[in-house]
Design a protein around this motif. Structure first.
Motif, PDB file in Angstrom:
ATOM      1  N   SER A  95     -16.026  15.044  -6.002  1.00 51.64           N
ATOM      2  CA  SER A  95     -17.322  14.492  -6.405  1.00 51.64           C
ATOM      3  C   SER A  95     -18.487  15.257  -5.787  1.00 51.64           C
ATOM      4  CB  SER A  95     -17.417  13.014  -6.014  1.00 51.64           C
ATOM      5  OG  SER A  95     -17.365  12.879  -4.613  1.00 51.64           O
ATOM      6  N   ARG A 139     -14.068   8.733  -4.131  1.00 52.06           N
ATOM      7  CA  ARG A 139     -14.338   7.281  -4.164  1.00 52.06           C
ATOM      8  C   ARG A 139     -15.476   6.930  -5.111  1.00 52.06           C
ATOM      9  NH1 ARG A 139     -15.644   6.471   1.914  1.00 52.06           N
ATOM     10  NH2 ARG A 139     -16.764   8.342   1.256  1.00 52.06           N
ATOM     11  N   THR A 140     -16.517   7.789  -5.194  1.00 53.45           N
ATOM     12  CA  THR A 140     -17.744   7.394  -5.898  1.00 53.45           C
ATOM     13  C   THR A 140     -17.671   7.674  -7.393  1.00 53.45           C
ATOM     14  OG1 THR A 140     -18.784   8.196  -3.882  1.00 53.45           O
ATOM     15  CG2 THR A 140     -20.265   7.460  -5.611  1.00 53.45           C
ATOM     16  N   TYR A 188     -10.831  15.114  13.668  1.00 52.81           N
ATOM     17  CA  TYR A 188     -10.769  15.958  12.465  1.00 52.81           C
ATOM     18  C   TYR A 188      -9.802  17.119  12.667  1.00 52.81           C
ATOM     19  CZ  TYR A 188     -12.406  19.528   9.150  1.00 52.81           C
ATOM     20  OH  TYR A 188     -12.479  20.505   8.184  1.00 52.81           O
ATOM     21  N   THR A 197     -21.909  23.123   2.465  1.00 53.33           N
ATOM     22  CA  THR A 197     -21.944  21.854   1.714  1.00 53.33           C
ATOM     23  C   THR A 197     -22.939  20.918   2.403  1.00 53.33           C
ATOM     24  OG1 THR A 197     -20.139  20.873   2.983  1.00 53.33           O
ATOM     25  CG2 THR A 197     -19.526  22.125   1.030  1.00 53.33           C
ATOM     26  N   SER A 233     -22.767  17.827   3.301  1.00 51.39           N
ATOM     27  CA  SER A 233     -22.265  17.003   4.407  1.00 51.39           C
ATOM     28  C   SER A 233     -22.057  17.840   5.666  1.00 51.39           C
ATOM     29  CB  SER A 233     -20.989  16.271   4.012  1.00 51.39           C
ATOM     30  OG  SER A 233     -19.963  17.190   3.794  1.00 51.39           O
TER      31      SER A 233
HETATM   32  N1  LIG Z   1     -17.939  22.418   4.686  1.00 47.43           N
HETATM   33  C1  LIG Z   1     -17.384  23.044   5.712  1.00 47.43           C
HETATM   34  O1  LIG Z   1     -18.069  23.637   6.573  1.00 47.43           O
HETATM   35  C2  LIG Z   1     -15.898  23.097   5.826  1.00 47.43           C
HETATM   36  C3  LIG Z   1     -15.068  22.366   4.994  1.00 47.43           C
HETATM   37  N2  LIG Z   1     -13.702  22.485   5.142  1.00 47.43           N
HETATM   38  C4  LIG Z   1     -12.810  21.718   4.300  1.00 47.43           C
HETATM   39  O2  LIG Z   1     -13.184  21.821   2.945  1.00 47.43           O
HETATM   40  C5  LIG Z   1     -12.870  20.604   2.257  1.00 47.43           C
HETATM   41  C6  LIG Z   1     -14.087  20.105   1.507  1.00 47.43           C
HETATM   42  O3  LIG Z   1     -15.152  19.925   2.412  1.00 47.43           O
HETATM   43  P1  LIG Z   1     -16.649  19.645   1.932  1.00 47.43           P
HETATM   44  O4  LIG Z   1     -16.794  20.074   0.529  1.00 47.43           O
HETATM   45  O5  LIG Z   1     -17.552  20.170   2.967  1.00 47.43           O
HETATM   46  O6  LIG Z   1     -16.675  18.044   1.994  1.00 47.43           O
HETATM   47  P2  LIG Z   1     -17.638  16.976   1.267  1.00 47.43           P
HETATM   48  O7  LIG Z   1     -17.984  15.968   2.315  1.00 47.43           O
HETATM   49  O8  LIG Z   1     -18.746  17.635   0.530  1.00 47.43           O
HETATM   50  O9  LIG Z   1     -16.673  16.327   0.177  1.00 47.43           O
HETATM   51  C7  LIG Z   1     -15.646  15.486   0.547  1.00 47.43           C
HETATM   52  C8  LIG Z   1     -15.044  14.886  -0.698  1.00 47.43           C
HETATM   53  O10 LIG Z   1     -14.036  13.937  -0.322  1.00 47.43           O
HETATM   54  C9  LIG Z   1     -14.356  12.659  -0.902  1.00 47.43           C
HETATM   55  N3  LIG Z   1     -13.945  11.596   0.021  1.00 47.43           N
HETATM   56  C10 LIG Z   1     -14.547  11.195   1.156  1.00 47.43           C
HETATM   57  N4  LIG Z   1     -13.881  10.174   1.703  1.00 47.43           N
HETATM   58  C11 LIG Z   1     -12.833   9.918   0.888  1.00 47.43           C
HETATM   59  C12 LIG Z   1     -11.795   8.954   0.893  1.00 47.43           C
HETATM   60  N5  LIG Z   1     -11.684   8.058   1.863  1.00 47.43           N
HETATM   61  N6  LIG Z   1     -10.883   8.975  -0.096  1.00 47.43           N
HETATM   62  C13 LIG Z   1     -10.983   9.875  -1.098  1.00 47.43           C
HETATM   63  N7  LIG Z   1     -11.939  10.815  -1.171  1.00 47.43           N
HETATM   64  C14 LIG Z   1     -12.864  10.827  -0.180  1.00 47.43           C
HETATM   65  C15 LIG Z   1     -15.857  12.702  -1.127  1.00 47.43           C
HETATM   66  O11 LIG Z   1     -16.290  11.843  -2.173  1.00 47.43           O
HETATM   67  P3  LIG Z   1     -16.576  10.275  -1.983  1.00 47.43           P
HETATM   68  O12 LIG Z   1     -17.470  10.124  -0.819  1.00 47.43           O
HETATM   69  O13 LIG Z   1     -17.169   9.915  -3.293  1.00 47.43           O
HETATM   70  O14 LIG Z   1     -15.244   9.630  -1.797  1.00 47.43           O
HETATM   71  C16 LIG Z   1     -16.040  14.138  -1.560  1.00 47.43           C
HETATM   72  O15 LIG Z   1     -15.723  14.285  -2.910  1.00 47.43           O
HETATM   73  C17 LIG Z   1     -12.335  19.641   3.306  1.00 47.43           C
HETATM   74  O16 LIG Z   1     -10.938  19.638   3.304  1.00 47.43           O
HETATM   75  C18 LIG Z   1     -12.862  20.232   4.605  1.00 47.43           C
HETATM   76  O17 LIG Z   1     -12.045  19.909   5.704  1.00 47.43           O
HETATM   77  C19 LIG Z   1     -13.151  23.300   6.071  1.00 47.43           C
HETATM   78  C20 LIG Z   1     -13.930  24.025   6.907  1.00 47.43           C
HETATM   79  C21 LIG Z   1     -15.365  23.971   6.878  1.00 47.43           C
END
Ligand SMILES: NC(=O)C1=CN([C@@H]2O[C@H](COP(=O)(O)OP(=O)(O)OC[C@H]3O[C@@H](n4cnc5c(N)ncnc54)[C@H](OP(=O)(O)O)[C@@H]3O)[C@@H](O)[C@H]2O)C=CC1
Ligand SMILES: CC(C)CCC[C@@H](C)[C@H]1CC[C@H]2[C@@H]3C(=O)C=C4C[C@@H](O)CC[C@]4(C)[C@H]3CC[C@]12C
Length: 293
Positions: A43, A66-67, A183, A220, A222
């Motif tokens: 999402s 989730r959203t 994490y 990203t 977040s």
């Molecule tokens: N950004 C970074 O700097 C880094 C990211 N990563 C990895 O990359 C991946 C993506 O990260 P990033 O894009 O930054 O994360 P975001 O926070 O942008 O996205 C996370 C996603 O997971 C969903 N999510 C959150 N909680 C839940 C839940 N309880 N159940 C199901 N879905 C959930 C969110 O949607 P919703 O809230 O609607 O559920 C959203 O779609 C992750 O695995 C992260 O560990 C690794 C290293 C660095």
């Protein structure tokens, strides 16, 4: 004749070997055309960008998060960009029933699956460990156990299609820095589980690839919100990151390191001089800005 055997034949061998390996290494977006792909955490962030790349490549996508409202928008955009089909399932991966529900949907609508991209993460803050064991338990469930459950439910379909599992992890899942204790633990767990499973699949001659993606800091919303007050470095772009993940999965790579020189050199320094890496890392953080909650 002797010279021919000694020089020409080995040279020809080398040329053929080079051609074979470089041909295997060539990524073409058509590789994803018509493929059936699940993306979790689609999402926002990197997951959302992966959905758009896959849509442009003409894949069928099933997205989860989730959203619901955000997923609806992402699905709409995927259809505009050229996805063969796009649908979503909303729900929390902290709930043990969701992984099977997602795979049932894939089986019912597509009758199979080619690629499973595990990408979602639960919310965690970049700060000192607060002692909240309940948070560690829930985060393990969301970031690790649900990945195992999704892969387990997907394996019969992936065996049939000789497909791929892509696991999105982090440099924090190979090297533990401060402020990411829960994490980091979930990401180390992914490496342990999926790197072991990869070898078992090879022993059993099961042609399902597992790609572990080791990512550095990505721009990203977040991530920037969570760490930009402490980490002054410029994050890498999420669009390029998303494409590299898909490429590594399609090429059935063992691991992806992105951005490549930064992550690679941190891993190398970690094995050569771990104390030096720790001190370099700490000196680059704005420690005075770490929020203590
Ligand atoms: N950004 C970074 O700097 C880094 C990211 N990563 C990895 O990359 C991946 C993506 O990260 P990033 O894009 O930054 O994360 P975001 O926070 O942008 O996205 C996370 C996603 O997971 C969903 N999510 C959150 N909680 C839940 C839940 N309880 N159940 C199901 N879905 C959930 C969110 O949607 P919703 O809230 O609607 O559920 C959203 O779609 C992750 O695995 C992260 O560990 C690794 C290293 C660095
Ligand atoms: C261990 C090291 C060598 C780290 C150096 C690089 C640092 C700056 C990078 C590499 C991996 C990054 C984190 C990450 O993987 C994912 C998340 C989750 C997100 O919700 C909030 C941000 C957070 C904690 C990132 C913060 C910045 C990290 C620690």
């Amino acid at each position: 004749m002797g010279r021919l055997k000694k020089i020409l034949i080995p040279s020809l061998g080398l040329v053929l070997a080079f051609w074979f390996y470089s041909a295997r290494d060539t990524f073409k977006p058509e590789m994803l055309r018509g493929k059936r792909v699940i993306v979790t955490g689609a999402s926002t962030g990197i997951g959302e960008q992966m959905a758009y790349h896959l849509a442009r490549m003409g894949s069928h996508v099933l997205l989860t998060a989730r959203t619901e409202a955000r997923l609806q928008n992402v699905v709409e955009r995927c259809l505009e960009l050229g996805a063969a089909s796009a649908r979503y399932i909303s729900g929390s991966m902290a709930s043990p029933s969701l992984p099977e529900e997602v795979l049932r949907e894939a089986e019912n609508t597509w009758g199979g699956l080619d690629m499973l991209i595990l990408n979602h993460i639960g919310q965690s803050s970049f700060t000192f460990f607060s002692g909240d064991v309940g948070h560690v338990r829930t985060l393990m469930e969301t970031n690790f156990v649900s990945y195992v459950a999704l892969a387990t439910a997907a394996l019969p379909l992936l065996k049939e299609s000789e497909g791929s599992i892509v696991v999105v992890s982090s440099i924090a899942g190979k090297i533990a820095g401060p402020f990411t204790a829960p994490y980091s633990a979930t990401k180390f767990a992914l490496d342990g589980f999926f790197s072991s499973l990869r070898q078992e699949l090879i022993i059993d001659k099961v042609n399902v690839s597992i790609t572990l993606c080791i990512l550095g800091y990505i721009n990203t919303e977040s991530a920037v919100r969570a760490v930009s007050h402490v980490i002054p470095q410029t994050p890498a772009p999420k669009e390029e990151c998303a494409l590299e993940i898909i490429r590594a999965g399609a090429l059935r790579r063992r691991e992806l390191h992105y951005p490549s020189p930064a992550v690679g050199s941190m891993l190398l320094l970690r094995s050569l001089a771990p104390e030096l890496l720790d001190s370099l890392l700490l000196s680059s953080y704005r420690l005075e800005n770490v929020r203590r909650t």
